[in-house]
Design a protein around this motif. Structure first.
Motif, PDB file in Angstrom:
ATOM      1  N   SER A  81      37.172  50.684  46.587  1.00 52.02           N
ATOM      2  CA  SER A  81      38.506  50.024  45.983  1.00 52.02           C
ATOM      3  C   SER A  81      38.110  49.370  44.759  1.00 52.02           C
ATOM      4  O   SER A  81      38.870  49.254  43.745  1.00 52.02           O
ATOM      5  CB  SER A  81      39.380  49.278  47.128  1.00 52.02           C
ATOM      6  OG  SER A  81      39.678  50.025  48.115  1.00 52.02           O
ATOM      7  N   LEU A  82      36.752  48.849  44.604  1.00 52.02           N
ATOM      8  CA  LEU A  82      36.442  48.009  43.525  1.00 52.02           C
ATOM      9  C   LEU A  82      35.726  48.588  42.534  1.00 52.02           C
ATOM     10  O   LEU A  82      35.722  48.091  41.363  1.00 52.02           O
ATOM     11  CB  LEU A  82      35.605  46.794  44.081  1.00 52.02           C
ATOM     12  CG  LEU A  82      36.597  45.866  45.203  1.00 52.02           C
ATOM     13  CD1 LEU A  82      35.410  44.676  45.436  1.00 52.02           C
ATOM     14  CD2 LEU A  82      37.388  44.892  44.033  1.00 52.02           C
ATOM     15  N   GLU A 216      41.532  41.330  44.098  1.00 53.42           N
ATOM     16  CA  GLU A 216      42.832  42.029  44.228  1.00 53.42           C
ATOM     17  C   GLU A 216      43.265  42.519  42.539  1.00 53.42           C
ATOM     18  O   GLU A 216      43.834  43.374  42.541  1.00 53.42           O
ATOM     19  CB  GLU A 216      43.823  40.903  44.651  1.00 53.42           C
ATOM     20  CG  GLU A 216      45.335  41.515  44.837  1.00 53.42           C
ATOM     21  CD  GLU A 216      46.207  40.558  45.196  1.00 53.42           C
ATOM     22  OE1 GLU A 216      47.426  40.834  45.328  1.00 53.42           O
ATOM     23  OE2 GLU A 216      45.873  39.356  45.713  1.00 53.42           O
ATOM     24  N   LYS A 218      41.594  43.560  40.117  1.00 53.43           N
ATOM     25  CA  LYS A 218      40.753  44.809  39.527  1.00 53.43           C
ATOM     26  C   LYS A 218      41.541  45.995  40.473  1.00 53.43           C
ATOM     27  O   LYS A 218      41.676  47.080  40.068  1.00 53.43           O
ATOM     28  CB  LYS A 218      39.326  44.797  39.841  1.00 53.43           C
ATOM     29  CG  LYS A 218      38.575  46.007  39.675  1.00 53.43           C
ATOM     30  CD  LYS A 218      37.345  45.815  39.240  1.00 53.43           C
ATOM     31  CE  LYS A 218      36.474  46.855  38.596  1.00 53.43           C
ATOM     32  NZ  LYS A 218      35.289  47.012  38.406  1.00 53.43           N
ATOM     33  N   ILE A 219      41.690  45.751  42.028  1.00 54.90           N
ATOM     34  CA  ILE A 219      42.468  46.600  42.721  1.00 54.90           C
ATOM     35  C   ILE A 219      43.648  47.095  42.271  1.00 54.90           C
ATOM     36  O   ILE A 219      44.248  48.290  41.890  1.00 54.90           O
ATOM     37  CB  ILE A 219      42.525  46.230  44.136  1.00 54.90           C
ATOM     38  CG1 ILE A 219      40.924  46.093  44.749  1.00 54.90           C
ATOM     39  CG2 ILE A 219      43.295  47.203  44.892  1.00 54.90           C
ATOM     40  CD1 ILE A 219      40.855  45.328  46.098  1.00 54.90           C
ATOM     41  N   ARG A 220      44.500  45.951  42.085  1.00 55.16           N
ATOM     42  CA  ARG A 220      45.764  46.046  41.482  1.00 55.16           C
ATOM     43  C   ARG A 220      46.038  47.031  40.160  1.00 55.16           C
ATOM     44  O   ARG A 220      46.715  47.851  39.838  1.00 55.16           O
ATOM     45  CB  ARG A 220      46.487  45.114  41.490  1.00 55.16           C
ATOM     46  CG  ARG A 220      47.097  44.198  42.686  1.00 55.16           C
ATOM     47  CD  ARG A 220      47.832  45.182  43.339  1.00 55.16           C
ATOM     48  NE  ARG A 220      48.467  44.634  44.658  1.00 55.16           N
ATOM     49  CZ  ARG A 220      49.181  45.233  45.594  1.00 55.16           C
ATOM     50  NH1 ARG A 220      49.434  46.484  45.464  1.00 55.16           N
ATOM     51  NH2 ARG A 220      49.510  44.523  46.627  1.00 55.16           N
ATOM     52  N   ARG A 222      43.762  49.075  39.016  1.00 56.55           N
ATOM     53  CA  ARG A 222      43.435  50.626  39.350  1.00 56.55           C
ATOM     54  C   ARG A 222      44.757  51.263  39.818  1.00 56.55           C
ATOM     55  O   ARG A 222      45.069  52.376  39.505  1.00 56.55           O
ATOM     56  CB  ARG A 222      42.447  50.742  40.342  1.00 56.55           C
ATOM     57  CG  ARG A 222      40.887  50.180  39.652  1.00 56.55           C
ATOM     58  CD  ARG A 222      39.861  50.323  40.621  1.00 56.55           C
ATOM     59  NE  ARG A 222      39.419  51.648  40.579  1.00 56.55           N
ATOM     60  CZ  ARG A 222      38.714  52.186  41.394  1.00 56.55           C
ATOM     61  NH1 ARG A 222      37.838  51.568  42.423  1.00 56.55           N
ATOM     62  NH2 ARG A 222      38.150  53.556  41.385  1.00 56.55           N
ATOM     63  N   LYS A 223      45.568  50.553  40.829  1.00 55.79           N
ATOM     64  CA  LYS A 223      46.748  51.178  41.138  1.00 55.79           C
ATOM     65  C   LYS A 223      47.740  51.252  40.321  1.00 55.79           C
ATOM     66  O   LYS A 223      48.516  52.179  40.440  1.00 55.79           O
ATOM     67  CB  LYS A 223      47.311  50.129  42.432  1.00 55.79           C
ATOM     68  CG  LYS A 223      48.308  50.879  43.433  1.00 55.79           C
ATOM     69  CD  LYS A 223      48.534  49.901  44.389  1.00 55.79           C
ATOM     70  CE  LYS A 223      49.709  50.615  45.113  1.00 55.79           C
ATOM     71  NZ  LYS A 223      49.944  49.504  46.372  1.00 55.79           N
ATOM     72  N   ILE A 243      41.681  55.019  42.371  1.00 51.95           N
ATOM     73  CA  ILE A 243      40.849  54.935  43.924  1.00 51.95           C
ATOM     74  C   ILE A 243      40.847  56.324  44.359  1.00 51.95           C
ATOM     75  O   ILE A 243      41.812  56.855  44.856  1.00 51.95           O
ATOM     76  CB  ILE A 243      41.334  53.630  44.741  1.00 51.95           C
ATOM     77  CG1 ILE A 243      41.405  52.386  43.849  1.00 51.95           C
ATOM     78  CG2 ILE A 243      40.971  53.787  45.840  1.00 51.95           C
ATOM     79  CD1 ILE A 243      42.063  51.418  44.477  1.00 51.95           C
ATOM     80  N   ASP A 249      41.780  52.883  50.814  1.00 49.86           N
ATOM     81  CA  ASP A 249      42.681  52.099  49.469  1.00 49.86           C
ATOM     82  C   ASP A 249      42.958  50.759  49.876  1.00 49.86           C
ATOM     83  O   ASP A 249      44.070  50.846  50.533  1.00 49.86           O
ATOM     84  CB  ASP A 249      43.439  53.114  48.969  1.00 49.86           C
ATOM     85  CG  ASP A 249      44.091  52.489  47.586  1.00 49.86           C
ATOM     86  OD1 ASP A 249      44.162  51.148  47.324  1.00 49.86           O
ATOM     87  OD2 ASP A 249      44.653  53.295  46.773  1.00 49.86           O
ATOM     88  N   GLY A 251      44.436  48.469  48.043  1.00 44.93           N
ATOM     89  CA  GLY A 251      45.801  48.386  47.517  1.00 44.93           C
ATOM     90  C   GLY A 251      46.793  48.845  48.621  1.00 44.93           C
ATOM     91  O   GLY A 251      47.772  48.038  48.796  1.00 44.93           O
TER      92      GLY A 251
END
Length: 414
Positions: A81-82, A216, A218-220, A222-223, A243, A249, A251
């Protein structure tokens, strides 16, 4: 038609670095009725579990929940995820599970830089910080407690340096959570991953984790890109940033564990009961009291091993409190000793990996398995088996040395 017997596993004294004996209260919790995953009773259990994860990880992070799967699923969920393709990831390796982080990062498409320490030692934090400054990675991924070598890496200075340098710090706390101190916020860890089958005394099958707002973000991001790809005119380069896992995932998992309960998977109901009960037991005992208990039984175990005339492996200054590594005496088959312990005494200890295979035994003292009864049993059984193997040990001293620790200040038998 072939008929199968009822399941009746043998009772063992499990003194490995994991899995360990499950607390009977945890097993009872697993036998309670199943609820639907959107039943208000069940979502209350989810919320309580999140609160207990925060307390156990010593964090105020909003994001604190389990991934359904063994510890490795949590590690992979955090990294997949990261890590974006071509991100530079620095992995300092001082045992088997550092290599695992490298493998996962490479599968995520990272440019992986490594630094290695001799097995049995850990890094001076300044070594790692200097390498971070040279490499300028996006992420540093590191093991806190390395069960393959029985060592524990100091993290506070590295975490502070990562924060100062705007590097995400991801920590494998699988072996340490619930058995020794893990200070997620104080050490500035951006994502920390635990496991159930070690110091939490829960069967393998869940990976509690937590991540902060830095992770979070970075995850958001990508989402958001993933949502944007529904546009047929989206640039092809953006496809590489999504991701790649659906199940892992963070996110989507975050949304599932949020008040909106966006459906992602069917929650592993009985395993969640187990995790909740395991965490409840940890917090009922008290974190500091639990850490002290693990240290006391470690002290007794070490005293007994040394009194027997055996040598401990590794730098004592960075010993992992919940795993004790013993050098196998010359001329003794380590595997033969392990087999005899299991067959004749129902005691299980472990060998090791890679360069240490056949060189050391690893004895875990984790969670429910970490008790006076188990320590005295493993010492007496190991002594008996080594005598049968004609090892040059000092008989009759191991259990007495451990009792010296347990009876210190106790005049009941004077």
């Amino acid at each position: 038609m072939k008929r199968y017997k009822d399941l009746a596993p043998s009772l063992r004294t499990i003194m490995t670095p994991g899995p360990v004996e499950a607390d009977p209260r945890v097993l009872r919790a697993m036998a309670t009725p199943v609820l639907g995953q959107f039943d208000p009773e069940f979502t209350d259990i989810m919320n309580e579990t999140m609160d207990m994860i925060r307390e156990t990880f010593k964090t105020a992070n909003h994001n604190a929940f389990p991934v359904d799967g063994t510890s490795r699923s949590g590690l992979e969920a955090a990294l997949v995820s990261l890590i974006e393709p071509d991100d530079k990831v620095l992995v300092p390796i001082y045992g088997r599970f550092g290599h695992l982080l490298v493998e996962i990062a490479e599968r995520c498409g990272a440019q992986v830089a490594t630094m290695e320490q001799e097995w049995g030692k850990v890094f001076d934090p300044e070594q790692v910080i200097d390498r971070i400054k040279r490499e300028k990675p996006a992420i540093v991924a590191m093991v806190h407690g390395e069960t393959s070598t029985g060592r524990m890496q100091p993290l506070a200075e590295i975490g502070h340096a990562c924060r100062d340098l705007d590097v995400l710090f991801v920590v494998d706390a699988v072996a340490t959570i619930g058995g020794t101190d893990v200070r997620t916020d104080e050490w500035m860890i951006d994502a920390a991953i635990g496991g159930t089958q070690k110091c939490l005394s829960v069967p393998a099958g869940m990976a509690p984790l937590t991540f902060n707002e830095r992770a979070e973000a970075k995850i958001r991001a990508r989402k958001s890109i993933e949502r944007g790809l529904r546009d047929p005119n989206a640039p092809a380069a953006a496809f590489g940033r999504v991701i790649r896992s659906n199940y892992l995932d963070l996110g989507q998992l975050q949304d599932y564990w949020s008040p909106s309960r966006l459906n992602h998977h069917t929650e592993a109901t009985s395993m969640l009961y187990a995790l909740r009960e395991g965490l409840r037991i940890v917090l009922e005992e008290g974190l500091e009291e639990r850490f002290a208990r693990h240290k006391k039984h470690e002290e007794a175990l070490v005293a007994g091993i040394e009194a027997m005339g055996l040598s401990l492996f590794g730098d004592p200054g960075c010993k992992l409190p919940v795993v004790t590594c013993v050098t196998i005496p010359d001329g003794i088959s380590g595997d033969s000793v392990i087999r005899m312990l299991l067959r004749e005494f129902s005691v299980e200890i472990a060998s090791s990996f890679g360069p240490l295979k056949g060189q050391i035994w690893r004895i875990g003292s984790m969670g429910y398995s970490c008790s006076q009864r188990n320590v005295l049993h493993v010492l007496s059984a190991l002594e008996a088996v080594l005598i049968r193997h004609k090892a040059a040990i000092v008989p009759g001293r191991a259990v007495q040395a451990a009792l010296d620790i347990y009876l210190k200040g106790n005049d009941a038998y004077e």
